[in-house]
Design a protein around this motif. Structure first.
Motif, PDB file in Angstrom:
ATOM      1  N   ARG A 171       0.830  -1.205   0.000  1.00 25.00           N
ATOM      2  CA  ARG A 171       0.000   0.000   0.000  1.00 25.00           C
ATOM      3  C   ARG A 171       0.866   1.258   0.000  1.00 25.00           C
ATOM      4  NH1 ARG A 171      -2.588  -3.503   3.407  1.00 25.00           N
ATOM      5  NH2 ARG A 171      -1.554  -2.599   5.215  1.00 25.00           N
ATOM      6  N   GLY A 172       1.968   1.217   0.749  1.00 21.56           N
ATOM      7  CA  GLY A 172       2.882   2.358   0.709  1.00 21.56           C
ATOM      8  C   GLY A 172       3.460   2.552  -0.674  1.00 21.56           C
ATOM      9  N   GLY A 173       3.758   1.438  -1.355  1.00 16.37           N
ATOM     10  CA  GLY A 173       4.265   1.526  -2.723  1.00 16.37           C
ATOM     11  C   GLY A 173       3.227   2.083  -3.676  1.00 16.37           C
ATOM     12  N   MET A 174       1.948   1.676  -3.511  1.00 14.62           N
ATOM     13  CA  MET A 174       0.881   2.218  -4.358  1.00 14.62           C
ATOM     14  C   MET A 174       0.786   3.734  -4.216  1.00 14.62           C
ATOM     15  SD  MET A 174      -2.184  -0.534  -3.680  1.00 14.62           S
ATOM     16  CE  MET A 174      -1.842  -2.292  -3.522  1.00 14.62           C
ATOM     17  N   ILE A 175       0.847   4.206  -2.976  1.00 13.54           N
ATOM     18  CA  ILE A 175       0.764   5.650  -2.730  1.00 13.54           C
ATOM     19  C   ILE A 175       1.949   6.361  -3.351  1.00 13.54           C
ATOM     20  CG2 ILE A 175       0.779   7.423  -0.947  1.00 13.54           C
ATOM     21  CD1 ILE A 175      -0.665   5.414   0.883  1.00 13.54           C
ATOM     22  N   ALA A 176       3.147   5.832  -3.125  1.00 16.09           N
ATOM     23  CA  ALA A 176       4.365   6.485  -3.609  1.00 16.09           C
ATOM     24  C   ALA A 176       4.417   6.523  -5.135  1.00 16.09           C
ATOM     25  CB  ALA A 176       5.597   5.776  -3.050  1.00 16.09           C
ATOM     26  N   ILE A 177       4.094   5.390  -5.785  1.00  7.72           N
ATOM     27  CA  ILE A 177       4.169   5.341  -7.243  1.00  7.72           C
ATOM     28  C   ILE A 177       3.097   6.231  -7.849  1.00  7.72           C
ATOM     29  CG2 ILE A 177       2.630   3.476  -7.956  1.00  7.72           C
ATOM     30  CD1 ILE A 177       6.310   3.519  -8.888  1.00  7.72           C
ATOM     31  N   SER A 178       1.933   6.330  -7.204  1.00  6.08           N
ATOM     32  CA  SER A 178       0.874   7.210  -7.698  1.00  6.08           C
ATOM     33  C   SER A 178       1.299   8.671  -7.620  1.00  6.08           C
ATOM     34  CB  SER A 178      -0.410   6.992  -6.896  1.00  6.08           C
ATOM     35  OG  SER A 178      -0.880   5.662  -7.043  1.00  6.08           O
ATOM     36  N   ILE A 179       1.959   9.037  -6.535  1.00  2.00           N
ATOM     37  CA  ILE A 179       2.448  10.410  -6.400  1.00  2.00           C
ATOM     38  C   ILE A 179       3.496  10.708  -7.464  1.00  2.00           C
ATOM     39  CG2 ILE A 179       3.807  11.939  -4.901  1.00  2.00           C
ATOM     40  CD1 ILE A 179       2.305  10.776  -2.532  1.00  2.00           C
ATOM     41  N   GLU A 180       4.385   9.764  -7.739  1.00  2.00           N
ATOM     42  CA  GLU A 180       5.373   9.957  -8.801  1.00  2.00           C
ATOM     43  C   GLU A 180       4.700  10.194 -10.142  1.00  2.00           C
ATOM     44  OE1 GLU A 180       9.167   7.256  -7.183  1.00  2.00           O
ATOM     45  OE2 GLU A 180       7.902   6.538  -8.832  1.00  2.00           O
ATOM     46  N   LEU A 181       3.681   9.402 -10.461  1.00  3.71           N
ATOM     47  CA  LEU A 181       2.988   9.537 -11.742  1.00  3.71           C
ATOM     48  C   LEU A 181       2.252  10.867 -11.832  1.00  3.71           C
ATOM     49  CD1 LEU A 181       1.569   5.914 -12.147  1.00  3.71           C
ATOM     50  CD2 LEU A 181       3.473   6.943 -13.396  1.00  3.71           C
ATOM     51  N   VAL A 182       1.600  11.262 -10.749  1.00  2.00           N
ATOM     52  CA  VAL A 182       0.880  12.534 -10.753  1.00  2.00           C
ATOM     53  C   VAL A 182       1.852  13.698 -10.951  1.00  2.00           C
ATOM     54  CG1 VAL A 182      -0.435  14.133  -9.305  1.00  2.00           C
ATOM     55  CG2 VAL A 182      -1.078  11.722  -9.382  1.00  2.00           C
ATOM     56  N   LEU A 183       2.958  13.688 -10.224  1.00  6.93           N
ATOM     57  CA  LEU A 183       3.949  14.763 -10.369  1.00  6.93           C
ATOM     58  C   LEU A 183       4.504  14.818 -11.788  1.00  6.93           C
ATOM     59  CD1 LEU A 183       5.977  14.429  -7.030  1.00  6.93           C
ATOM     60  CD2 LEU A 183       4.350  16.226  -7.656  1.00  6.93           C
ATOM     61  N   ALA A 231      16.736  15.481 -18.292  1.00 12.41           N
ATOM     62  CA  ALA A 231      15.995  14.221 -18.254  1.00 12.41           C
ATOM     63  C   ALA A 231      16.499  13.315 -17.139  1.00 12.41           C
ATOM     64  CB  ALA A 231      16.108  13.517 -19.604  1.00 12.41           C
ATOM     65  N   VAL A 232      17.823  13.180 -17.029  1.00 12.41           N
ATOM     66  CA  VAL A 232      18.412  12.330 -15.991  1.00 12.41           C
ATOM     67  C   VAL A 232      18.084  12.878 -14.607  1.00 12.41           C
ATOM     68  CG1 VAL A 232      20.599  11.548 -14.997  1.00 12.41           C
ATOM     69  CG2 VAL A 232      20.244  11.437 -17.474  1.00 12.41           C
ATOM     70  N   THR A 233      18.180  14.190 -14.454  1.00 11.63           N
ATOM     71  CA  THR A 233      17.876  14.811 -13.165  1.00 11.63           C
ATOM     72  C   THR A 233      16.426  14.601 -12.777  1.00 11.63           C
ATOM     73  OG1 THR A 233      19.565  16.506 -13.562  1.00 11.63           O
ATOM     74  CG2 THR A 233      17.935  16.966 -11.866  1.00 11.63           C
ATOM     75  N   LEU A 234      15.515  14.758 -13.733  1.00 13.79           N
ATOM     76  CA  LEU A 234      14.089  14.568 -13.445  1.00 13.79           C
ATOM     77  C   LEU A 234      13.813  13.126 -13.021  1.00 13.79           C
ATOM     78  CD1 LEU A 234      11.146  15.465 -13.416  1.00 13.79           C
ATOM     79  CD2 LEU A 234      11.037  14.955 -15.866  1.00 13.79           C
ATOM     80  N   ALA A 235      14.382  12.161 -13.738  1.00 14.04           N
ATOM     81  CA  ALA A 235      14.166  10.753 -13.397  1.00 14.04           C
ATOM     82  C   ALA A 235      14.659  10.456 -11.984  1.00 14.04           C
ATOM     83  CB  ALA A 235      14.871   9.856 -14.410  1.00 14.04           C
ATOM     84  N   CYS A 236      15.849  10.940 -11.663  1.00 11.89           N
ATOM     85  CA  CYS A 236      16.407  10.708 -10.322  1.00 11.89           C
ATOM     86  C   CYS A 236      15.572  11.395  -9.250  1.00 11.89           C
ATOM     87  CB  CYS A 236      17.850  11.208 -10.263  1.00 11.89           C
ATOM     88  SG  CYS A 236      19.017  10.280 -11.288  1.00 11.89           S
ATOM     89  N   THR A 237      15.129  12.617  -9.520  1.00 13.37           N
ATOM     90  CA  THR A 237      14.362  13.374  -8.537  1.00 13.37           C
ATOM     91  C   THR A 237      13.010  12.729  -8.261  1.00 13.37           C
ATOM     92  OG1 THR A 237      15.438  15.408  -9.316  1.00 13.37           O
ATOM     93  CG2 THR A 237      13.486  15.669  -7.950  1.00 13.37           C
ATOM     94  N   LEU A 238      12.347  12.255  -9.311  1.00 18.18           N
ATOM     95  CA  LEU A 238      11.075  11.565  -9.108  1.00 18.18           C
ATOM     96  C   LEU A 238      11.262  10.293  -8.276  1.00 18.18           C
ATOM     97  CD1 LEU A 238       9.353  11.861 -12.612  1.00 18.18           C
ATOM     98  CD2 LEU A 238       8.597  12.919 -10.485  1.00 18.18           C
TER      99      LEU A 238
END
Length: 455
Positions: A227-239, A389-396
């Motif tokens: 469930r923590g992973g679902m929340i975290a991955i959803s936030i990454e996708l939304v951002l 692009a690399v910075t964005l991927a790492c930051t997300l």
């Protein structure tokens, strides 16, 4: 002179130095990729390989400096807060404030390994051409682990790799005993593939393939049941998609079509896979996030552990009980009965407070402020620039794991922690070196990239 008698051509010092740089770069990321495959590098043998490998690679880097005849260090702004954190650990050991010296020394050695890997990544990943290759490797690596985990999830037998049964049980998913830690790995790797699908780092077909791969990686997080992973991955996708909507770069019809195709491929594969493979079980799991999580916490488990950890912090608020001493000290503060051995706080922030006190927590805040301040400056033109692009991927990826850390202890798992710190280092590093070459003029409509081609 016959060919077999010709003397071999001598390798110049510059060529030898470049070869050692390549070895260091790929060996460093190879060591990072070894950790998740070794069950998260949580066992003594895998921790030993991680620590020994980082030391050997650092010695090789020093040998290269000696061969070059000069010491050249690429500075990274995160080195200062990392050094400050190391100084606090040393202070705990020297002053004897740690509750168990052995655990703190062991933790210090592990953090030294993280620091060496960060240092090596900062010294070797310098050019955009290198970043392209490493990005492609990590994207394929993440997809391969997700595909294996998906296959294992369809036909499980309660064993890691279908071969080894965990001695203390667990919620197995992929190469991890704990499904939450598998989700943490995907939170770090999925953004690499997702960002790759909408940039110019690869060809058009590769972008669509990257979008599909990113969707499969995200799907496995939901299927893992974390469930923590679902929340975290959803936030990454939304951002990410909010950033995509705010991009504001004029695109030609062709590029808009490719962007739409990549996003559509991602969405279709994500939804279809969740519906086909998850079904009612996944729906039930998602709907239980609010109710079941509350039940778990208020039932005397995670919420009680959090409260107990805060009581630990209040007893030693300045320097804490010592790095790595939580499982040793916690039993005297435990407020509930259980047959299970509580070895982590299930909240990385509270565990940091209890082990390192306010000084350690303040160092973490310093680390994150420096990280985001330098990273956010470089992501403005991520669609047309390798550095962005690399910075964005790492930051997300880093943001996702920080969200998940509120509910679990991914940063206590060496494989995830090592990858996290290296991605932080890359995100805060100076812009990648680029080589320019002339290109013929293009129309205004299609000129969304700089006149010089990034190599």
């Amino acid at each position: 002179m016959p060919a077999h008698r010709r003397k071999p051509t001598k390798i110049s010092r510059q060529e030898r130095s470049a070869q050692i740089d390549a070895i260091l770069l790929y060996a460093t990321f190879g060591l990072l990729m070894f950790g998740p495959l070794a069950f998260g590098a949580v066992e003594p043998w895998s921790i030993y390989i991680l620590e020994t490998g980082s030391v050997l690679l650092t010695l090789l880097w020093l040998c290269k400096q000696w061969l070059d005849g000069e010491l050249t260090v690429q500075w990274n702004p995160l080195f200062l807060p990392m050094a400050g954190f190391g100084a606090l650990i040393l202070l705990q050991i020297v002053l004897g404030t740690t509750a168990y010296r052995h655990d703190t020394v062991s933790g210090a050695l592990l953090y030294c390994a993280y620091a060496m890997l960060c240092f090596l990544a900062g010294q070797t990943l310098l050019r955009s051409s290198q970043a392209r290759k490493i990005t492609a490797i990590l994207a394929f690596y993440g997809f391969a682990i997700a595909a294996f985990s998906l296959l294992q999830g369809v036909s499980p037998n309660g064993k890691l790799y279908w071969l080894r049964r965990p001695s203390m049980g667990g919620a197995i998913y992929g190469p991890y005993v704990n499904h939450n830690h598998y989700a943490g790995l995907m939170e770090l790797l999925m953004p690499v593939t997702l960002v790759l699908s909408l940039t110019r780092l690869t060809g058009e077909r590769e972008r669509i393939a990257a979008g599909i791969a990113a969707a499969i990686m995200a799907v496995t997080v939901f299927l893992s049941g974390s469930r923590g992973g679902m929340i975290a991955i959803s936030i990454e996708l939304v951002l990410f998609f909010l950033l995509l909507l705010r991009q504001g770069v004029p695109l030609s019809r062709h590029r808009k079509g490719m962007q739409f195709a990549a996003v559509t491929a991602f969405a279709v594969v994500l939804v279809a896979s969740l519906w086909w493979l998850g079904g009612k079980e996944l729906t039930s799991r998602v709907s239980s996030i609010a109710t079941e999580t509350h039940t778990e916490l208020s039932g005397g488990m995670r919420l009680s552990i959090d409260r107990d950890a805060f009581r630990m912090f209040r007893n030693k608020p300045v320097l804490g009980w010592g790095l790595g001493t939580f499982p040793t000290v916690y039993p005297r503060f435990r407020s509930f009965y259980t047959n299970f051995f509580v070895n982590q706080a299930h909240n990385d922030y509270l565990q940091l407070l209890s082990e390192m006190g306010l000084l350690g927590f303040g160092t973490m805040v310093w680390f994150l402020v420096v990280l985001y301040r330098h990273a956010l400056r470089k992501i403005g033109n991520w669609m047309s620039d390798v550095t962005g692009a690399v910075t964005l991927a790492c930051t997300l990826g880093v943001t996702g794991i920080l969200v998940h850390s509120l509910l679990d202890f991914n940063l206590q798992v060496p494989a995830n922690a090592a990858l996290y710190y290296v991605l932080c280092t890359i995100a805060a590093a100076p812009p990648l070196l680029q080589r320019s070459r002339k290109r013929k003029p293009v129309s205004t409509e299609d000129n969304i990239f700089p006149a010089s081609e990034v190599v």
